[in-house]
Scaffold this motif. Structure first.
Motif, short mmCIF file in Angstrom:
data_model
loop_
_atom_site.label_atom_id
_atom_site.label_comp_id
_atom_site.label_asym_id
_atom_site.label_seq_id
_atom_site.Cartn_x
_atom_site.Cartn_y
_atom_site.Cartn_z
N CYS A 204 5.21 21.87 19.85
CA CYS A 204 5.25 20.48 20.36
C CYS A 204 6.52 19.75 19.93
O CYS A 204 6.90 19.78 18.76
CB CYS A 204 4.02 19.73 19.84
SG CYS A 204 4.03 17.98 20.24
N ILE A 205 7.17 19.08 20.89
CA ILE A 205 8.37 18.31 20.57
C ILE A 205 8.07 16.81 20.57
O ILE A 205 8.97 15.99 20.59
CB ILE A 205 9.55 18.65 21.51
CG1 ILE A 205 9.16 18.43 22.99
CG2 ILE A 205 10.04 20.07 21.28
CD1 ILE A 205 10.35 18.52 23.96
N ARG A 206 6.77 16.47 20.57
CA ARG A 206 6.31 15.07 20.47
C ARG A 206 6.92 14.18 21.56
O ARG A 206 7.44 13.10 21.26
CB ARG A 206 6.65 14.49 19.10
CG ARG A 206 6.13 15.30 17.93
CD ARG A 206 4.70 14.98 17.57
NE ARG A 206 4.33 15.65 16.34
CZ ARG A 206 3.70 16.84 16.26
NH1 ARG A 206 3.34 17.49 17.35
NH2 ARG A 206 3.40 17.37 15.10
N CYS A 207 6.85 14.65 22.80
CA CYS A 207 7.37 13.83 23.89
C CYS A 207 6.35 12.80 24.36
O CYS A 207 6.69 11.81 25.00
CB CYS A 207 7.82 14.72 25.05
SG CYS A 207 6.43 15.49 25.93
N GLY A 208 5.09 13.05 24.09
CA GLY A 208 4.04 12.09 24.46
C GLY A 208 3.54 12.24 25.89
O GLY A 208 2.65 11.49 26.32
N CYS B 179 1.67 14.41 27.33
CA CYS B 179 0.25 14.77 27.48
C CYS B 179 -0.66 13.57 27.23
O CYS B 179 -1.74 13.47 27.82
CB CYS B 179 -0.12 15.95 26.57
SG CYS B 179 0.17 15.69 24.83
N ILE C 226 -2.60 16.61 22.33
CA ILE C 226 -2.00 17.37 21.22
C ILE C 226 -2.64 16.97 19.89
O ILE C 226 -2.89 17.82 19.03
CB ILE C 226 -0.44 17.22 21.17
CG1 ILE C 226 0.17 18.10 20.09
CG2 ILE C 226 0.00 15.78 20.98
CD1 ILE C 226 -0.01 19.58 20.27
N CYS D 119 2.99 19.29 30.04
CA CYS D 119 3.62 19.52 28.73
C CYS D 119 5.06 20.03 28.87
O CYS D 119 5.34 20.99 29.58
CB CYS D 119 2.81 20.53 27.91
SG CYS D 119 3.60 20.91 26.33
N LEU E 20 -2.56 23.42 26.39
CA LEU E 20 -3.36 22.49 25.58
C LEU E 20 -4.86 22.57 25.83
O LEU E 20 -5.66 22.58 24.90
CB LEU E 20 -2.86 21.05 25.81
CG LEU E 20 -1.50 20.76 25.17
CD1 LEU E 20 -0.82 19.60 25.88
CD2 LEU E 20 -1.64 20.45 23.70
S1 SF4 Z 1 3.29 17.13 26.27
FE1 SF4 Z 1 2.13 16.77 24.35
S2 SF4 Z 1 1.96 18.82 23.47
FE2 SF4 Z 1 3.56 18.98 24.99
S3 SF4 Z 1 5.44 18.62 23.87
FE3 SF4 Z 1 4.81 16.64 24.68
S4 SF4 Z 1 3.55 15.69 23.04
FE4 SF4 Z 1 3.77 17.87 22.57
#
Ligand code: SF4
Length: 460
Positions: A311-315, A317, A340, A371, A377
């Motif tokens: 996970c790169i914490r993009c948010g 999801c 996540i 994602c 997930l």
């Molecule tokens: S979509 Fe969710 S699980 Fe995937 S990288 Fe972004 S924060 Fe992480």
């Protein structure tokens, strides 16, 4: 049911009936949804980009021990110091030790979920050290005494009117300031703190092992000020943030920007490889990187769940999840919310206390579809459920219900017993918890056998 699960249920029930909350979230996620497709245009083949990003994280995580050692070796060559923290307490103790050595009274912090995870601000407050959040969203949340609501957009649940009111109450500003004016107020307050602070604390988006550096991406410039203005910089980073090569940033930075906020690339991108060197004018005299494990090794040990460390914490999801959009980020009662968060929290904080989060999903698969690094997930949520059953964490009533279901499903005679009305009465009265937030189960009036025979006879 554990107290944590009961609190989660109670908070979710209240939030999902809060229409004002829903309207604010839909508005803010709607803006996100409108910009993300524009960001995606920069990739010729977005599916391939996601696949490649996943491979990069796979490669780094499969050799995590070597990558971290390589990072330490390279980083310390330029005068940086690396601290290995097995858990929150070790990280907090290390930070306090540095604060005492530097006689630190004020800290400026840039946005970092990992420092939320170790509850750094509360700890510093107890030790009489002022810690000021300098990311605008985090600053708003700190003023309001709330944790971040979302891993990328901490104050996503607040409207501009809410923020103006908060500033009026806490800072005495006029009640109808525009977003630009509010930003200028925060800017003024924060500049003073940057000048005062002896230490700056940041997280990092990536640890780059081949050059021994950390990479930080942000939109406000407060991260740069936090790391470069005070005399000491401490970066607290989860060990899973590793990338094996600086060249990986060429894909991961734009990908994170697009999936995080819909931008092509975030405004400020910094690669920091140590403290100020001889002859350099900017930067801290001392720089520490705290590598935090905090049960990440347990996830790494689990071959199925390991993927969640990509996970790169993009948010993305969170923004796509129908459950998150209804119950909001705070109901989860954990630092990492949304899909996540539901996957990793039971492993970070304990399956028994947090397994309920893995059930807080419709399993629609929307999270997996959006994602940035193609983490499976919804499958991992199912695996969490399976692991919790294997660990014997299911309740007596749940076990009994499934036993009865199994018995009935395996014996046609049992399935055919009683009319549809009788089954409706028995099941809906027996499983009262089921229909508390759902409509009653409705059995067909005729059994499958009866319907099959009728059809067979007709076609005869
Ligand atoms: S979509 Fe969710 S699980 Fe995937 S990288 Fe972004 S924060 Fe992480």
């Amino acid at each position: 049911m554990t107290e944590t699960a009961a609190t989660f249920k109670a908070k979710s029930t209240i939030k999902s009936a809060d229409l004002e909350h829903r309207q604010k979230i839909n508005f803010n996620i709607g803006r996100y949804n409108a910009t993300v497709p524009q960001g995606k245009h920069q990739f010729e083949n977005i599916e391939l980009a996601r696949e490649r990003a996943k491979n990069m994280k796979w490669r780094a995580l499969e050799t995590l021990d070597q990558q971290l050692e390589e990072f330490e070796m390279q980083f310390t060559k330029r005068g940086g110091k690396v601290i290995w923290a097995q858990n929150s307490q070790e990280a907090l103790d290390a930070i306090l030790k540095i604060c005492l050595e530097k006689n630190c009274k004020t800290i400026v912090k840039s946005k970092s979920m990992v420092t939320e995870e170790i509850h750094l601000n509360k700890f510093l407050e107890k030790n009489n050290i002022e810690s000021v959040e300098t990311d605008l969203g985090e600053y708003i949340q700190q003023l309001d005494g709330e944790p971040p609501y979302h891993i990328v957009t901490p104050a996503m649940h607040k409207s501009k009117e809410d923020v103006a009111k908060l500033f009026e109450n806490k800072l005495g500003t006029p009640s109808k300031l525009s977003p630009e004016e509010l930003t200028m107020v925060a800017r003024d307050k924060l500049r003073e703190k940057f000048i005062q602070a002896e230490i700056g604390i940041t997280g990092a988006n990536f640890i780059i092992s081949d050059i021994g550096a950390i990479a930080i991406t942000e939109n406000e410039g407060n991260g740069r000020l936090s790391m470069a203005w005070p005399k000491t910089h401490i970066a607290v980073v989860g060990i899973e943030k590793v990338l094996s090569s600086i060249t990986d940033l060429a894909l991961l930075w734009p990908l994170l920007a697009t999936y995080g906020t819909g931008q092509k690339v975030t405004v400020y991108n910094s690669i920091i490889s140590g403290p100020k060197q001889t002859g350099e004018t900017d930067g801290p005299d001392d720089m520490y990187v705290i590598l935090l494990d905090n049960n990440r090794s347990n996830i790494l040990l689990n071959p199925k769940q390991r993927e969640s460390l990509y996970c790169i914490r993009c948010g993305a999801c969170l923004n796509a999840c129908p459950v998150y959009k209804n119950i909001g980020g705070h109901s989860y009662g954990a630092t990492y919310s949304g899909p996540i968060g539901s996957v990793i929290t039971p492993h970070l904080l304990g399956m028994n206390e947090y397994k309920h989060l893995s059930y807080a999903s419709s399993l629609c698969g929307n999270c997996t579809e959006v994602c940035a690094v193609k983490i499976n997930l919804h499958e991992l949520l199912l695996i969490n459920r399976q692991e919790s059953v294997e660990e014997g964490l299911t309740t007596f009533s749940e076990k009994t219900a499934w036993k009865m279901w199994r018995m009935a499903s395996l014996k046609r005679g049992l399935m055919n017993m009683g009319t549809g009305t009788l089954k409706n009465n028995v099941v809906n009265k027996l499983f009262k918890g089921w229909n508390k937030h759902r409509s009653d189960l409705q059995f067909s009036k005729k059994t499958f056998n009866e319907m099959w025979k009728e059809r067979f006879n007709k076609s005869d």
